[in-house]
Design an enzyme around this catalytic site. Structure first.
Site, mmCIF file in Angstrom:
data_model
loop_
_atom_site.group_PDB
_atom_site.id
_atom_site.type_symbol
_atom_site.label_atom_id
_atom_site.label_comp_id
_atom_site.label_asym_id
_atom_site.label_seq_id
_atom_site.Cartn_x
_atom_site.Cartn_y
_atom_site.Cartn_z
ATOM 1 N N ASP A 11 0.263 13.810 85.999
ATOM 2 C CA ASP A 11 -0.062 12.694 86.884
ATOM 3 C C ASP A 11 1.130 12.515 87.624
ATOM 4 O O ASP A 11 1.104 10.494 87.056
ATOM 5 C CB ASP A 11 -0.605 11.702 85.448
ATOM 6 C CG ASP A 11 -1.530 12.815 84.943
ATOM 7 O OD1 ASP A 11 -1.927 13.956 85.887
ATOM 8 O OD2 ASP A 11 -1.856 12.828 84.481
ATOM 9 N N GLU A 69 -11.493 10.042 88.645
ATOM 10 C CA GLU A 69 -10.458 9.364 88.048
ATOM 11 C C GLU A 69 -8.965 9.261 89.343
ATOM 12 O O GLU A 69 -8.618 9.226 89.753
ATOM 13 C CB GLU A 69 -10.641 10.425 86.471
ATOM 14 C CG GLU A 69 -9.765 11.761 87.151
ATOM 15 C CD GLU A 69 -9.174 12.871 85.391
ATOM 16 O OE1 GLU A 69 -9.476 12.528 85.028
ATOM 17 O OE2 GLU A 69 -9.200 14.386 86.509
#
Length: 543
Positions: A14, A187
């Site tokens: 991420d 997301e």
């Protein structure tokens, strides 16, 4: 120079990449591992150096009891108004309908800290990021979680204005700006303002082999005003199963001082056993989700695209204005434990290393025996990431157990469900210390040497333990002098320590394999193990 992907190998998921002046910074998720949020810096995007983590105090991050793969999800690093801003999510529930989470904000004038105490922001959803508009206003952009069984759990991207005077959100401004594509699981949003457009980058498809990143844009920040890019997805490996990099998607966009563009993305590098199909299963990512960087260019009508195609490339040209950065050649580590603080490569689970767990310095790491490697509360484990497919890790341990509940040794660990280790313990049948190898496979516990465990002679003070990891398989060895080694005859399948194996039976599969040192005393007498001469040595990949 060329960027060789992944630029941050081993569990560095991420990525949130920014540039401040001539320096690039990447913040990565750390989940249940402490300290929270992993930071790297570079001036060339090729060579990266590890920095101290910003969340080093329990007042900033309290994860005791957090489930595996809970904790820090998708931090967002930004720079504005002369300081760094860091948004992070602490997730308390992983499986099931609910994802109880709280988003926090900390700031610092220097990337090296000190970082402030946290401000609680909200709990609407995870993967929150902070957008600084050019008019001075700020907005929280986040995935929105819907627990209701008759809705999809991923309920679009929410935008809420953040008041810098009160350092609080304005809940009345909350609005959904984009629902995502039909791939769903939208997301990891990041907003950018470029040439009069607001560009929204968001991940979709779940952080597995169907993962992708998509782009939408709007002239305003009004509700549902964003339109998707006609050529979405922006990046994916769903349709490139033979690419070296897989799972690319969730990430961040950055420009260089001279106007070039790059995109940092998570990625995975699966391997297969010889008797397995190359595409089903697509493979086992024991190194977890890593960070890659791709070159970005723009179409005439203002949409971004990945140079070389949406599958990305293993080797990418570095920025033309890159300033060569000095960094270690690989991630090998030798630790004599002379410092009274742990090296930056070491991590603990959920809580910081403290006197309850042990102490370090003077050439020794002392670990005080606590709970088992399945424990979510009290555990004496110090570990570092696997960052290569092939490596040897060795440590010297001095341990004098008095019962079989007292154990200390070297572990290869994914989470509380899946791990193995080689350890010194007490055999009450033979009335001596022995060396055992055990594995926990989704709580199916196996003692491999229960009838053949080598005895430790009474006059041997210390035992050397070693693991040899060779991509698909790994093994354990011991020595009584640090020179002559004995293989313990246990060959273990490394896939059990992969994201993809965990995914089959558990909803939190977001980290990667670690190698570490642990001490256990289930009898409650705090038996101490002394570790020294730790060495993690990476070996060339055999590809």
């Amino acid at each position: 120079m060329q960027i060789a992907n992944p630029v941050l190998p081993g569990f560095n998921a991420d990525p949130s990449m920014i540039r401040v002046g001539d320096t690039y910074y990447i913040a990565n998720s750390t989940f249940e591992w402490f300290p929270g949020v992993r930071l790297h810096e570079s001036k060339d995007m090729v060579h990266w150096n590890l920095l101290p983590s910003p969340l080093s105090r329990t007042s900033q991050l309290d994860m005791r009891g957090n489930p595996s793969s809970g904790g820090i999800w998708a931090p967002d690093l930004s720079y504005a108004d002369g300081k760094f801003w860091l948004i992070y999510t602490d997730v308390k529930v992983v499986n099931g309908a609910f994802k109880d989470c709280t988003n926090y904000l900390v700031t610092a004038e220097s990337i090296h800290g000190p970082w402030s105490e946290p401000i609680r922001v909200n709990g609407v959803g995870f993967d929150a990021s902070l957008f600084h508009d050019d008019d001075g206003r700020k907005y929280l952009v986040q995935q929105t979680w819907d627990f209701r069984e008759y809705h999809h759990g991923f309920d679009g991207i929410t935008l809420t204005e953040f008041d810098v005077k009160t350092m609080k959100l304005k809940p009345e401004t909350e609005r959904t700006i984009w629902r995502g594509t039909d791939v769903k699981l939208t997301e990891g949003p990041h907003l950018y303002k470029i040439n009069g457009y607001y560009y929204l980058f968001a991940a979709e498809g779940g952080t597995v082999y169907t993962h992708q990143e998509v782009v939408a844009r709007s002239k305003s920040l009004d509700a549902l005003s964003f339109e998707g890019m006609p050529s979405n997805p922006f990046i994916t490996n769903f349709d490139t199963p033979r690419s070296y990099l897989q799972k690319q998607g969730h990430g961040a966009l950055v420009d260089t001082p001279s106007g070039e563009w790059y995109y940092a993305s998570l990625c995975g590098r699966p391997w297969h056993h010889d008797n397995e199909s190359f595409t089903d299963p697509r493979g086992w990512c024991t190194l977890g989700r890593e960070t890659s960087i791709q070159k970005v260019e723009w179409t005439e009508d203002g949409w971004p695209y990945i140079v070389g195609g949406h599958g990305g490339q293993r080797y990418v040209d570095a920025p033309k204005d890159a300033i060569e950065t000095e960094a270690p050649a690989d991630h090998s580590q030798h630790d004599d434990f002379m410092s009274d603080t742990l090296d930056l490569n070491w991590n603990t689970l959920r809580v910081p290393f403290d006197g309850k767990m042990g102490k370090v310095g003077g050439g020794v790491l002392e670990l005080r025996g606590q709970g088992s490697l399945c424990n979510l509360f009290d555990l004496s484990l110090v570990a570092r990431r696997w960052q290569a497919f092939n490596f040897d890790a060795t440590v010297k341990v001095e341990f004098d157990p008095k019962n079989y509940r007292q154990m200390a040794g070297l572990t290869n660990y994914y989470d509380d469900l899946c791990w193995s280790w080689v350890f010194v313990t007490w055999d009450e049948r033979r009335q001596c210390r022995v060396i055992e190898v055990a594995q926990n496979d989704f709580n199916n516990y196996t003692s491999f040497l229960r009838d053949t465990a080598p005895a430790v002679p009474d006059d041997v003070k210390s035992v050397w333990l070693r693991t040899k990891v060779r991509k698909q398989w790994y093994s354990y060895e011991y020595s009584f002098d640090g020179t002559s080694w004995v293989n313990l005859g246990v060959k273990l399948d490394a896939k059990i320590l992969s994201d993809d194996y965990i995914l089959r039976r558990y909803g939190g599969f977001f980290t990667g394999a670690f190698v570490g040192l642990a001490a256990i005393d289930l009898s409650g007498y705090d038996r101490v193990a002394k570790f020294s001469e730790f060495d993690y040595r990476e070996l060339p990949d055999n590809e």
